[in-house]
Design a protein around this motif. Structure first.
Motif, short mmCIF file in Angstrom:
data_model
loop_
_atom_site.label_atom_id
_atom_site.label_comp_id
_atom_site.label_asym_id
_atom_site.label_seq_id
_atom_site.Cartn_x
_atom_site.Cartn_y
_atom_site.Cartn_z
N THR A 224 0.83 -1.20 0.00
CA THR A 224 0.00 0.00 0.00
C THR A 224 0.87 1.25 0.00
O THR A 224 0.56 2.24 -0.68
N GLU A 225 1.98 1.21 0.72
CA GLU A 225 2.91 2.35 0.72
C GLU A 225 3.55 2.52 -0.64
O GLU A 225 3.75 3.65 -1.12
N VAL A 226 3.89 1.41 -1.30
CA VAL A 226 4.44 1.49 -2.66
C VAL A 226 3.39 2.09 -3.59
O VAL A 226 3.71 2.93 -4.44
N ALA A 227 2.13 1.69 -3.42
CA ALA A 227 1.05 2.23 -4.26
C ALA A 227 0.93 3.74 -4.08
O ALA A 227 0.70 4.47 -5.05
N ARG A 228 1.07 4.22 -2.85
CA ARG A 228 0.99 5.67 -2.62
C ARG A 228 2.14 6.40 -3.31
O ARG A 228 1.96 7.52 -3.81
N THR A 229 3.30 5.76 -3.34
CA THR A 229 4.44 6.37 -4.03
C THR A 229 4.17 6.47 -5.53
O THR A 229 4.44 7.51 -6.16
N VAL A 230 3.63 5.42 -6.11
CA VAL A 230 3.28 5.44 -7.53
C VAL A 230 2.21 6.48 -7.79
O VAL A 230 2.26 7.21 -8.79
N SER A 231 1.25 6.59 -6.91
CA SER A 231 0.19 7.59 -7.05
C SER A 231 0.76 9.01 -7.06
O SER A 231 0.32 9.86 -7.84
N ALA A 232 1.74 9.26 -6.20
CA ALA A 232 2.37 10.59 -6.16
C ALA A 232 3.10 10.90 -7.46
O ALA A 232 3.19 12.06 -7.87
N ILE A 233 3.60 9.87 -8.13
CA ILE A 233 4.31 10.06 -9.40
C ILE A 233 3.34 10.29 -10.54
O ILE A 233 3.53 11.19 -11.37
N THR A 234 2.29 9.48 -10.59
CA THR A 234 1.36 9.54 -11.73
C THR A 234 0.30 10.63 -11.58
O THR A 234 -0.29 11.06 -12.57
N GLY A 235 0.03 11.03 -10.35
CA GLY A 235 -0.96 12.07 -10.13
C GLY A 235 -2.38 11.56 -10.04
O GLY A 235 -3.33 12.36 -10.00
N HIS A 236 -2.57 10.26 -10.03
CA HIS A 236 -3.92 9.71 -9.86
C HIS A 236 -3.89 8.58 -8.83
O HIS A 236 -2.84 8.04 -8.52
N GLY A 237 -5.03 8.24 -8.33
CA GLY A 237 -5.12 7.24 -7.27
C GLY A 237 -4.72 5.84 -7.73
O GLY A 237 -4.86 5.49 -8.90
N VAL A 238 -4.23 5.08 -6.78
CA VAL A 238 -3.91 3.68 -7.02
C VAL A 238 -4.65 2.86 -5.96
O VAL A 238 -4.40 3.03 -4.76
N MET A 239 -5.54 2.00 -6.40
CA MET A 239 -6.38 1.25 -5.48
C MET A 239 -5.76 -0.10 -5.13
O MET A 239 -5.57 -0.94 -6.01
N PRO A 240 -5.44 -0.34 -3.86
CA PRO A 240 -4.96 -1.66 -3.46
C PRO A 240 -6.09 -2.70 -3.57
O PRO A 240 -7.20 -2.45 -3.11
#
Length: 311
Positions: A224-240
């Motif tokens: 989930t923390e990795v997903a938040r990092t990807v979300s910060a890069i892409t600018g959109h949400g990442v749903m676990p």
């Protein structure tokens, strides 16, 4: 090792991690003798790089590889397979064959083994057991010699074919989470592994230790923390999206059944499923940093930004 001698022998030199090590050593002024299979790719040439055609089963090529090489880096390994033999052939027998060639020279050398954090839990899979057996071969046979073992965690970066598909799925808004959402995993960029190896090659004394590596994040990450990092890069949400442990295990079994029919070597097997579901793959890099001064240079956000935005 005399400071004027800077020649290293390298197995796995055309692979993901091995290529990064090869390029790093060449950039730092080392001469590299690199093993490649017959017909394998030759991605670069140069006065400081000599390709040795052969394999870990070919004792003559191994003898040519390690001659005049006071540093021997064993990076070759098998990560895919359906049977114990698939992993033992390269990861155990191959390591012993390379050690045979080094010891036959009766010269002083520093042996660096690129192992895996999985070796910490050899009961989980054939792969993990083979990496532990490889480590034991080094520590026992070089008890009076010079050796270092590196245990990387999950590795990513340019040329990666294992984690990159997962990160791309995350960049599209979905993060698969196998098993418990509290499971933790350490990560490291491949360039930081090459930096650690180069640091060890340049050391004036052996440490004869097993070192874990990570990217500087103590305690690792949840997915989930990795997903938040990807979300910060892409600018959109990442749903676990949690994948139940039962589904992971069943998929591993199905892949084994298919491999028996096709002769393939699947990545997700029952053993790999147990690895994925293991609760703690966090690493501790304090010891290598304290002993050698090495520090990771690429934080996860920077590394993933480079990886996801470069293509």
């Amino acid at each position: 090792m005399p400071p004027t001698v800077k020649t290293a022998a390298l197995t796995g030199a055309t692979g993901f991690i091995g290529s990064a090590i090869r390029k790093r050593l060449l950039a730092e002024g080392w001469k590299v003798r690199a093993l490649r299979r017959p017909g394998g790719p030759v991605r670069e040439t140069g006065r400081s790089l000599r390709w040795i055609t052969g394999s870990l089963e070919d004792r003559k090529s191994l003898a040519r590889l390690v001659q005049e090489s006071p540093v021997v880096i064993h990076c070759a390994g098998t990560v895919r397979g359906a049977t114990e033999e698939d992993f033992t052939r390269t990861n155990v027998l191959g390591t012993n064959a390379l050690l045979d060639s080094c010891l036959d020279l009766k010269e002083r050398f520093h042996f660096i083994l690129i192992s895996s954090l999985a070796a910490r839990e050899p009961g989980l899979s054939f792969y993990a057991a083979s990496k532990r057996q490889s480590e034991e071969a080094v520590t026992k046979r070089l008890a009076e010699g010079s050796w270092t073992i590196i245990r990387p965690p999950a590795v990513y970066g340019p040329g990666d074919r294992e984690l990159l598909p997962l990160f791309r799925i995350m960049s599209r808004g979905i993060c698969p989470v196998p098993g418990s959402s509290s499971n933790r995993v350490s990560l490291i960029h491949v360039q930081d592994i090459s930096g650690a190896v180069a640091t060890l090659c340049n050391q004036s004394k052996p440490y004869n230790k097993i070192y874990e590596l990570h990217d500087g994040k103590d305690g690792g990450y949840t997915w989930t923390e990795v997903a938040r990092t990807v979300s910060a890069i892409t600018g959109h949400g990442v749903m676990p999206i949690k994948i139940p442990a039962s589904i992971v295990k069943i998929t591993g079994l199905v892949n084994i059944w298919i491999s028996l029919i096709t002769g393939g070597k699947p990545m997700l097997t029952p053993g790999k499923a147990r690895e994925l579901l293991h609760p703690d793959w966090s690493a501790d890099n304090r010891h290598i940093s304290e002993d050698t001064g090495w520090r990771p240079a690429i934080l996860l956000k920077a590394g993933l930004r480079q990886l996801l935005c470069s293509g």
